[in-house]
Design a protein around this motif. Structure first.
Motif, mmCIF file in Angstrom:
data_model
loop_
_atom_site.group_PDB
_atom_site.id
_atom_site.type_symbol
_atom_site.label_atom_id
_atom_site.label_comp_id
_atom_site.label_asym_id
_atom_site.label_seq_id
_atom_site.Cartn_x
_atom_site.Cartn_y
_atom_site.Cartn_z
ATOM 1 N N GLU A 208 0.800 -1.233 0.049
ATOM 2 C CA GLU A 208 -0.035 0.130 0.100
ATOM 3 C C GLU A 208 0.926 1.281 0.181
ATOM 4 O O GLU A 208 0.525 2.191 -0.888
ATOM 5 C CB GLU A 208 -0.965 0.040 0.896
ATOM 6 C CG GLU A 208 -1.945 0.998 1.216
ATOM 7 C CD GLU A 208 -2.951 0.823 0.007
ATOM 8 O OE1 GLU A 208 -3.652 1.818 -0.407
ATOM 9 O OE2 GLU A 208 -2.980 -0.355 -0.476
ATOM 10 N N ARG B 56 2.271 1.723 -3.398
ATOM 11 C CA ARG B 56 1.295 2.265 -4.266
ATOM 12 C C ARG B 56 1.135 3.911 -4.047
ATOM 13 O O ARG B 56 0.870 4.418 -5.086
ATOM 14 C CB ARG B 56 -0.244 1.519 -4.048
ATOM 15 C CG ARG B 56 -1.503 1.866 -5.003
ATOM 16 C CD ARG B 56 -2.570 1.409 -4.441
ATOM 17 N NE ARG B 56 -3.123 2.042 -3.176
ATOM 18 C CZ ARG B 56 -3.367 3.364 -3.106
ATOM 19 N NH1 ARG B 56 -3.448 4.152 -4.320
ATOM 20 N NH2 ARG B 56 -3.812 3.801 -1.961
ATOM 21 N N VAL B 57 1.194 4.287 -2.909
ATOM 22 C CA VAL B 57 1.239 5.574 -2.772
ATOM 23 C C VAL B 57 2.279 6.541 -3.435
ATOM 24 O O VAL B 57 2.009 7.238 -3.901
ATOM 25 C CB VAL B 57 0.969 5.983 -1.302
ATOM 26 C CG1 VAL B 57 1.052 7.554 -0.790
ATOM 27 C CG2 VAL B 57 -0.338 5.450 -0.714
ATOM 28 N N ARG B 58 3.391 5.619 -3.203
ATOM 29 C CA ARG B 58 4.650 6.351 -3.753
ATOM 30 C C ARG B 58 4.676 6.389 -5.353
ATOM 31 O O ARG B 58 5.098 7.270 -5.942
ATOM 32 C CB ARG B 58 6.042 5.687 -3.436
ATOM 33 C CG ARG B 58 6.317 5.888 -1.817
ATOM 34 C CD ARG B 58 7.731 5.456 -1.633
ATOM 35 N NE ARG B 58 7.875 5.583 0.010
ATOM 36 C CZ ARG B 58 7.774 4.200 0.647
ATOM 37 N NH1 ARG B 58 7.634 3.077 0.009
ATOM 38 N NH2 ARG B 58 8.045 4.585 1.713
ATOM 39 N N SER C 173 2.020 6.584 -7.366
ATOM 40 C CA SER C 173 0.971 7.369 -7.868
ATOM 41 C C SER C 173 1.628 8.933 -8.172
ATOM 42 O O SER C 173 1.094 9.824 -9.048
ATOM 43 C CB SER C 173 -0.103 7.638 -6.855
ATOM 44 O OG SER C 173 0.216 8.649 -5.637
ATOM 45 N N ARG C 174 2.756 9.063 -7.784
ATOM 46 C CA ARG C 174 3.636 10.310 -8.048
ATOM 47 C C ARG C 174 2.938 11.564 -7.584
ATOM 48 O O ARG C 174 3.158 12.705 -8.250
ATOM 49 C CB ARG C 174 3.878 10.431 -9.557
ATOM 50 C CG ARG C 174 4.397 9.023 -9.975
ATOM 51 C CD ARG C 174 6.007 8.816 -10.170
ATOM 52 N NE ARG C 174 6.662 9.992 -10.886
ATOM 53 C CZ ARG C 174 7.862 10.001 -10.551
ATOM 54 N NH1 ARG C 174 8.475 9.405 -9.613
ATOM 55 N NH2 ARG C 174 8.587 11.006 -11.241
ATOM 56 N N PRO D 29 -0.340 12.495 -1.454
ATOM 57 C CA PRO D 29 -1.524 12.132 -0.974
ATOM 58 C C PRO D 29 -2.175 12.957 -0.158
ATOM 59 O O PRO D 29 -1.638 13.843 0.449
ATOM 60 C CB PRO D 29 -0.822 10.878 0.011
ATOM 61 C CG PRO D 29 0.414 11.088 0.543
ATOM 62 C CD PRO D 29 1.042 11.922 -0.647
#
Length: 120
Positions: A54, A57-59, A61-62, A65
């Protein structure tokens, strides 16, 4: 007079059985503790995979957050975990603190925290 027969008395046999019984119970408790520890290690490893996935995935997304909480679901090795991702502001506006909690039913299995920076 009859000659005395050789052997153990009832008291000696009962004491020996008591000692053997105590040793068997101690061995059983040690085995149960080892089994529980192995299960806990497995749960933590799978939860760590969920949390790291998870966070990656956040990283990937570029994007920075958004601040707030979000829930996620994860399945690892046939086990279903739920998770909570909490994003908080930091004193430096270019960074955000991201906490990932992985839960099995209602108890927290693992917490992982990281800081994600702005890519600009």
């Amino acid at each position: 007079m009859t000659p005395r027969t050789r052997g153990f008395t009832l008291i000696e046999v009962l004491v020996a059985l008591g000692i053997v019984g105590i040793a068997l119970v101690a061995g059983l408790q040690a085995t149960i503790a080892l089994t529980n520890h192995a299960q806990r290690q497995s749960d933590v490893l799978l939860a760590q995979l969920c949390a790291e996935n998870e966070l990656v995935r956040v990283r990937l997304s570029r994007l920075m957050p958004p601040i707030g909480d979000a829930n996620f679901a994860c399945e690892q090795a046939g086990r279903s975990f739920s998770g909570r991702l909490s994003v908080a502001a930091t004193p430096n506006p270019n960074f955000r603190r991201v906490d990932a909690q992985v839960l099995d039913d209602d108890h927290v299995v693992l917490r992982v925290a990281t800081v994600i920076g702005s890519l600009q």
